[in-house]
Enzyme design. Structure first.
Site, PDB file in Angstrom:
ATOM      1  N   SER A 281      56.779  34.569  50.534  1.00  0.00           N
ATOM      2  CA  SER A 281      55.635  35.478  50.656  1.00  0.00           C
ATOM      3  C   SER A 281      55.004  35.378  52.032  1.00  0.00           C
ATOM      4  O   SER A 281      54.535  34.310  52.437  1.00  0.00           O
ATOM      5  CB  SER A 281      54.588  35.154  49.591  1.00  0.00           C
ATOM      6  OG  SER A 281      53.413  35.899  49.823  1.00  0.00           O
TER       7      SER A 281
ATOM      8  N   HIS B  72      58.694  38.777  50.406  1.00  0.00           N
ATOM      9  CA  HIS B  72      57.648  39.256  49.515  1.00  0.00           C
ATOM     10  C   HIS B  72      56.430  39.691  50.320  1.00  0.00           C
ATOM     11  O   HIS B  72      55.887  38.918  51.119  1.00  0.00           O
ATOM     12  CB  HIS B  72      57.257  38.146  48.534  1.00  0.00           C
ATOM     13  CG  HIS B  72      56.403  38.599  47.403  1.00  0.00           C
ATOM     14  ND1 HIS B  72      56.914  39.249  46.296  1.00  0.00           N
ATOM     15  CD2 HIS B  72      55.064  38.491  47.193  1.00  0.00           C
ATOM     16  CE1 HIS B  72      55.927  39.510  45.453  1.00  0.00           C
ATOM     17  NE2 HIS B  72      54.791  39.069  45.980  1.00  0.00           N
TER      18      HIS B  72
ATOM     19  N   ASP C 132      52.650  41.085  49.948  1.00  0.00           N
ATOM     20  CA  ASP C 132      51.497  41.305  49.073  1.00  0.00           C
ATOM     21  C   ASP C 132      50.569  42.349  49.680  1.00  0.00           C
ATOM     22  O   ASP C 132      49.966  42.114  50.726  1.00  0.00           O
ATOM     23  CB  ASP C 132      50.734  40.006  48.865  1.00  0.00           C
ATOM     24  CG  ASP C 132      51.505  39.019  48.016  1.00  0.00           C
ATOM     25  OD1 ASP C 132      51.865  39.378  46.879  1.00  0.00           O
ATOM     26  OD2 ASP C 132      51.740  37.889  48.485  1.00  0.00           O
TER      27      ASP C 132
ATOM     28  N   MET D 135      47.182  44.259  49.225  1.00  0.00           N
ATOM     29  CA  MET D 135      45.918  44.145  48.498  1.00  0.00           C
ATOM     30  C   MET D 135      44.879  45.071  49.116  1.00  0.00           C
ATOM     31  O   MET D 135      44.823  45.216  50.340  1.00  0.00           O
ATOM     32  CB  MET D 135      45.408  42.705  48.547  1.00  0.00           C
ATOM     33  CG  MET D 135      46.395  41.669  48.065  1.00  0.00           C
ATOM     34  SD  MET D 135      45.669  40.004  48.122  1.00  0.00           S
ATOM     35  CE  MET D 135      47.138  38.998  47.863  1.00  0.00           C
TER      36      MET D 135
ATOM     37  N   HIS E 282      54.714  43.940  46.573  1.00  0.00           N
ATOM     38  CA  HIS E 282      53.908  43.710  45.376  1.00  0.00           C
ATOM     39  C   HIS E 282      52.551  44.377  45.595  1.00  0.00           C
ATOM     40  O   HIS E 282      51.741  43.890  46.374  1.00  0.00           O
ATOM     41  CB  HIS E 282      53.776  42.200  45.170  1.00  0.00           C
ATOM     42  CG  HIS E 282      52.903  41.811  44.026  1.00  0.00           C
ATOM     43  ND1 HIS E 282      52.465  40.512  43.837  1.00  0.00           N
ATOM     44  CD2 HIS E 282      52.370  42.526  42.995  1.00  0.00           C
ATOM     45  CE1 HIS E 282      51.713  40.451  42.764  1.00  0.00           C
ATOM     46  NE2 HIS E 282      51.637  41.664  42.231  1.00  0.00           N
TER      47      HIS E 282
ATOM     48  N   MET F 168      49.049  45.129  44.756  1.00  0.00           N
ATOM     49  CA  MET F 168      47.855  44.745  44.025  1.00  0.00           C
ATOM     50  C   MET F 168      46.743  45.692  44.462  1.00  0.00           C
ATOM     51  O   MET F 168      45.815  45.315  45.192  1.00  0.00           O
ATOM     52  CB  MET F 168      47.516  43.281  44.307  1.00  0.00           C
ATOM     53  CG  MET F 168      48.489  42.322  43.654  1.00  0.00           C
ATOM     54  SD  MET F 168      48.291  40.599  44.181  1.00  0.00           S
ATOM     55  CE  MET F 168      49.408  40.598  45.591  1.00  0.00           C
TER      56      MET F 168
ATOM     57  N   MET G 148      52.599  36.918  36.658  1.00  0.00           N
ATOM     58  CA  MET G 148      51.726  36.224  37.587  1.00  0.00           C
ATOM     59  C   MET G 148      51.380  34.848  37.025  1.00  0.00           C
ATOM     60  O   MET G 148      50.925  34.733  35.890  1.00  0.00           O
ATOM     61  CB  MET G 148      50.448  37.018  37.835  1.00  0.00           C
ATOM     62  CG  MET G 148      50.642  38.326  38.596  1.00  0.00           C
ATOM     63  SD  MET G 148      51.298  38.072  40.269  1.00  0.00           S
ATOM     64  CE  MET G 148      50.017  37.032  41.004  1.00  0.00           C
TER      65      MET G 148
ATOM     66  N   ASP H  24      55.208  34.539  40.349  1.00  0.00           N
ATOM     67  CA  ASP H  24      54.482  34.560  41.617  1.00  0.00           C
ATOM     68  C   ASP H  24      53.172  33.813  41.449  1.00  0.00           C
ATOM     69  O   ASP H  24      52.334  34.192  40.633  1.00  0.00           O
ATOM     70  CB  ASP H  24      54.228  36.020  42.026  1.00  0.00           C
ATOM     71  CG  ASP H  24      53.470  36.148  43.337  1.00  0.00           C
ATOM     72  OD1 ASP H  24      53.207  35.119  43.980  1.00  0.00           O
ATOM     73  OD2 ASP H  24      53.150  37.285  43.721  1.00  0.00           O
TER      74      ASP H  24
END
Length: 224
Positions: free
Chosen positions: A8, A32, A34, A36, A65, A67, A136, A174
């Protein structure tokens, strides 16, 4: 089952993302990312323009991913700019089936993520629509959180549900994945592991990826 490691970049140096991607290119299966938005989770990271640029620079496929508050609107765009996998949160999607199918039609693998408090059984019927289920193992939003052991039964239940269906769905975990927790996750049935601090805070990130993979493979090899 084949073990895959997805470092990540949330734990990487954001000022050197291309370099940080290159550091694990020889050992990682995915990178990965993230995303957000400071709405669905209380943190703000990066978005579509950065992912598009990183895709051009990275030799490893991107595992995005999301979010974010409105994945139905934004998820297809991440697939269209070249992400190899795009995961949306069940708690945020208003039209998950349509969005998952749109991600697939854009050429990416479609993933569905579940927060710690979300039951996997509620979404069992959607397994035919996904390529990966993400459990998660921390509350989403911040890296470096301790692993939640109470998620292990949920991982086992997810593996049971996947195994009873004629579908090849990857099971990703994760949050808090490290040399101290990865074997428990593999034993429970996970086969794709997101690791942030355990990789990018180590002296040799590529070697850390190899070591994590070896640990998970030892567990699956003996059929624990």
């Amino acid at each position: 089952m084949a073990i895959q490691i997805s470092p990540s970049i949330l734990s990487a140096d954001f000022a050197r993302l291309a370099d940080e991607a290159a550091v694990v290119a020889s050992s990682a299966d995915w990178l990965h990312v993230d995303v957000m938005d400071n709405h669905f989770v209380p943190n703000l990271t990066l978005g579509l323009p950065v992912v598009e640029s990183l895709r051009k620079a990275a030799a490893v496929p991107l595992d995005c991913h999301l979010m974010i508050e409105d994945p139905d609107r934004w998820a297809p765009d991440y697939a269209e700019v070249g992400a190899g996998s795009v995961t949306i949160h069940a708690e945020a999607a208003k039209s998950p089936i349509r969005t998952l199918r749109t991600i697939r039609s854009a050429g990416a693998r479609a993933g569905l993520a579940l927060n710690p408090a979300t039951s996997v059984d509620v979404y069992a019927d959607l397994l035919a629509e996904v390529d990966m289920l993400l459990v998660m193992t921390v509350e989403p939003g911040f890296g470096g959180q301790p692993f939640l052991d109470l998620m292990l039964p949920k991982i086992r239940r997810a593996r049971e549900l996947i195994s009873t269906r004629d579908t090849d769905v990857w099971l990703q975990v994760d949050g808090g994945v490290s040399d101290e927790t990865i074997e428990r996750c593999a034993e429970a049935g996970a086969d794709v592991f997101v690791a942030g601090s355990a990789v990018y805070k180590s002296a040799d990130p590529a070697a850390a990826v190899d070591a994590l993979r070896a640990q998970a493979q030892r567990v699956t090899a003996v059929g624990v």
